[in-house]
Enzyme design. Structure first.
Site, PDB file in Angstrom:
ATOM      1  CE1 TYR A  66     -37.002  73.916  45.238  1.00  9.46           C
ATOM      2  CE2 TYR A  66     -37.866  73.340  47.395  1.00  9.46           C
ATOM      3  CZ  TYR A  66     -37.324  72.961  46.175  1.00  9.46           C
ATOM      4  OH  TYR A  66     -37.108  71.642  45.909  1.00  9.46           O
ATOM      5  CD  GLU A  68     -38.599  74.545  40.917  1.00  5.84           C
ATOM      6  OE1 GLU A  68     -39.560  74.860  40.195  1.00  5.84           O
ATOM      7  OE2 GLU A  68     -38.490  73.441  41.456  1.00  5.84           O
ATOM      8  CG  ASP A 243     -16.220  69.806  31.243  1.00  5.73           C
ATOM      9  OD1 ASP A 243     -15.876  70.629  32.112  1.00  5.73           O
ATOM     10  OD2 ASP A 243     -16.644  68.665  31.514  1.00  5.73           O
ATOM     11  CB  THR A 272     -16.280  72.253  38.708  1.00 12.21           C
ATOM     12  OG1 THR A 272     -14.881  72.311  38.416  1.00 12.21           O
ATOM     13  CG2 THR A 272     -16.859  70.954  38.182  1.00 12.21           C
ATOM     14  CE  LYS A 275     -13.729  69.298  38.598  1.00  9.90           C
ATOM     15  NZ  LYS A 275     -13.753  67.891  38.922  1.00  9.90           N
ATOM     16  NE  ARG A 281     -17.339  69.204  46.694  1.00 10.32           N
ATOM     17  CZ  ARG A 281     -16.417  68.640  45.918  1.00 10.32           C
ATOM     18  NH1 ARG A 281     -16.772  68.014  44.812  1.00 10.32           N
ATOM     19  NH2 ARG A 281     -15.143  68.708  46.221  1.00 10.32           N
TER      20      ARG A 281
END
Ligand code: PLP
Length: 480
Positions: A66, A68, A243, A272, A275, A281
């Site tokens: 973790y 954060e 984007d 992203t 692609k 991903r």
């Protein structure tokens, strides 16, 4: 140097053995997925094949941690190695794209867009509002003032490209959360040419006065002039968000430069990594220094805990994209899209905008008397993986559609060139011309089922597999 192919083969064989010892059906599905990907023509414009280094990086114990917060400012202890990974991924992203700031935590493109929207609201609305109220943060506000601020935050305007013109759901499509969190309007393309109409966009922006203009697309087969978009944004006082999820590889590979490179023109760029950029991903955000402090608070204000194993894989992918051969790859993506478009045009197929100058082509299959859904299914059964897509003002709506979207990034990774993409066009046109609408079980006309001449699907599938055999996916990777 060690034989990386042999190492990759043995790494995967051993990993699959370990997985099979717990759940053999997952090991088997993993093997089958490789076999299927190897045999079919992958033309989904948003997919690619990440390198073994990228894929292997994701299978580690970073998944268990973790973290954060951000580098050096975590809500959990023991994040020193995650700090190393996140800082490296961000550094590679900044260097690769020439950006002032990079945030590599978003889990996907949609998460990147939501984080960016929140950051823009925080920077443009919440910050000045709190300053006016003379307080440092929201917790110091009275209940009444807090309600007022919530009202302000919920009363902002967004102008994005409409879905049927090629925009993404998150660019203000009403049913999407972006269409509900903002008052939204959409811009489209010229009905005659299918091209972006900057004058109409500017007129709409002047009238609507949005806080945010979103540029970028999922299914627009042309380049965008981001310098012009920025001029429009500046004139109306909007933040320009681009984007670049689809075309990040073409930006990284310097195919899109000058006015077509979003980084120097946009305030915030989302993307992203999986692609055309060919990474794991995931998503990421680039921004000017001005927006950096707000974006940096994405987790935990919008995002769940970072996927550290994926951030590590992003670092590897960005490092790959900084190598000179990535520029050759990116240019090949665009050249192959041209070859594919020409292959369709010379065989009489209608293309939205009449062609392409990026990585995708959008077929309009309505003149063939079938829907996009029927075309997609007939092609899939013929070993050609594509996806149906709306065309502008699509009479068949977003479910059945009249279009099929095809992209070149994945097959370019496998090494196909112009001649092979012409062959791909030939295979596809043959299938589409021999496909006709089917009927429902009750005999009524159907927009979904299709009929195809005997033997066409089988012959095409065999031809696709033969072509793919000549361009092996992960050559030398043998699963025993
Ligand atoms: N933005 C654009 C332009 C896209 O095309 C997509 C993917 O389809 C996304 C965002 C969402 O990406 P993801 O599926 O990673 O959330």
């Amino acid at each position: 140097m060690a034989d990386l192919t042999a190492l990759t083969s043995s790494a995967y064989n051993q990993a699959l053995e370990v997985i099979a010892s717990v759940e053999p059906r997952i090991a088997e599905a993993t093997r089958q997925e490789l076999a299927d990907q190897r045999a079919s023509l992958k033309l989904i414009a948003s997919e690619n094949y990440a390198s073994p280094a990228v894929l292997l990086t994701m299978g580690s114990w970073f998944s268990d941690k973790y973290a954060e917060g951000t580098v050096g400012h975590r809500f959990y202890a023991g994040c020193q190695n995650v700090d190393t990974v996140e800082a490296l991924a961000a550094e590679h992203a900044r260097e690769l794209f020439g950006a002032e700031y990079a945030y590599v935590q978003p889990h996907s493109g949609i998460d990147a867009n939501l984080t960016a929207y929140w950051a823009i609201l925080a920077h443009r609305v919440e910050g000045p509002w709190l300053q006016n109220a003379g307080v440092k943060n929201m917790n110091e506000l009275s209940e009444a003032d807090w309600e007022k601020l919530r009202g302000e935050l919920g009363n902002q305007r967004l102008l994005g490209m409409s879905l049927d013109a090629g925009g993404h759901l998150t660019h203000g499509f009403r049913p999407n959360i972006s269409g509900k969190m903002f008052h939204q309007q959409q811009y489209g393309t010229d009905p005659e040419t299918g091209l972006l109409d900057y004058d109409a966009l500017a007129a709409k922006a002047r009238e609507f006065k949005p806080l945010i203009i979103v540029a970028g697309y999922s299914a627009y087969p042309r380049r965008v002039n981001f310098a012009k978009m920025r001029e429009i944004a500046d004139e109306v006082g909007a933040t320009l968000m681009v984007d670049m999820a689809h075309f990040a590889g073409l930006v990284a590979g310097k195919v899109f430069t000058g006015d077509e490179d979003p980084i120097p023109h946009a305030h915030v760029v989302t993307s992203t990594s999986h692609k055309s950029l060919r990474g794991p991903r995931g998503g990421f955000i680039l921004a000017t220094e001005e927006y950096a402090p707000s974006v940096d608070r994405g987790c935990p204000m919008v995002l769940g805990g970072p996927l550290s194993h994926v951030m590590a894989a992003k670092a590897v992918a960005f490092a790959e994209a900084r190598r000179p051969d990535f520029q050759t790859y990116a240019q090949n993506i665009a050249d192959n899209a041209q070859a594919l478009a020409e292959g369709f045009l010379k065989r009489g197929i209608k293309l939205v905008t009449g062609g392409t100058d990026n990585h995708l082509v959008l077929l309009d299959v309505s003149p063939l008397g079938i829907t996009g859904r029927q075309a997609e299914s007939a092609l899939l059964d013929s070993g050609v993986v594509t996806n149906r897509n709306s065309v502008p003002s699509d009479p068949n709506g977003a479910w059945y559609t009249s279009g099929v979207r095809l992209g070149t990034p994945a097959l370019t990774t496998r090494g196909l060139g112009g001649d092979e993409f012409d062959q791909v066009a030939e295979l596809i046109v043959n299938v589409l011309r021999k496909t006709s609408p089917g009927t429902t079980a009750a005999g009524a006309p159907s927009k979904a089922s299709y009929a195809i001449e005997d033997g066409v699907a089988e012959r095409t599938k065999a031809a696709a597999a033969e072509l793919m055999d000549r361009f092996p996916l992960y050559p030398g990777l043998d699963l025993s």
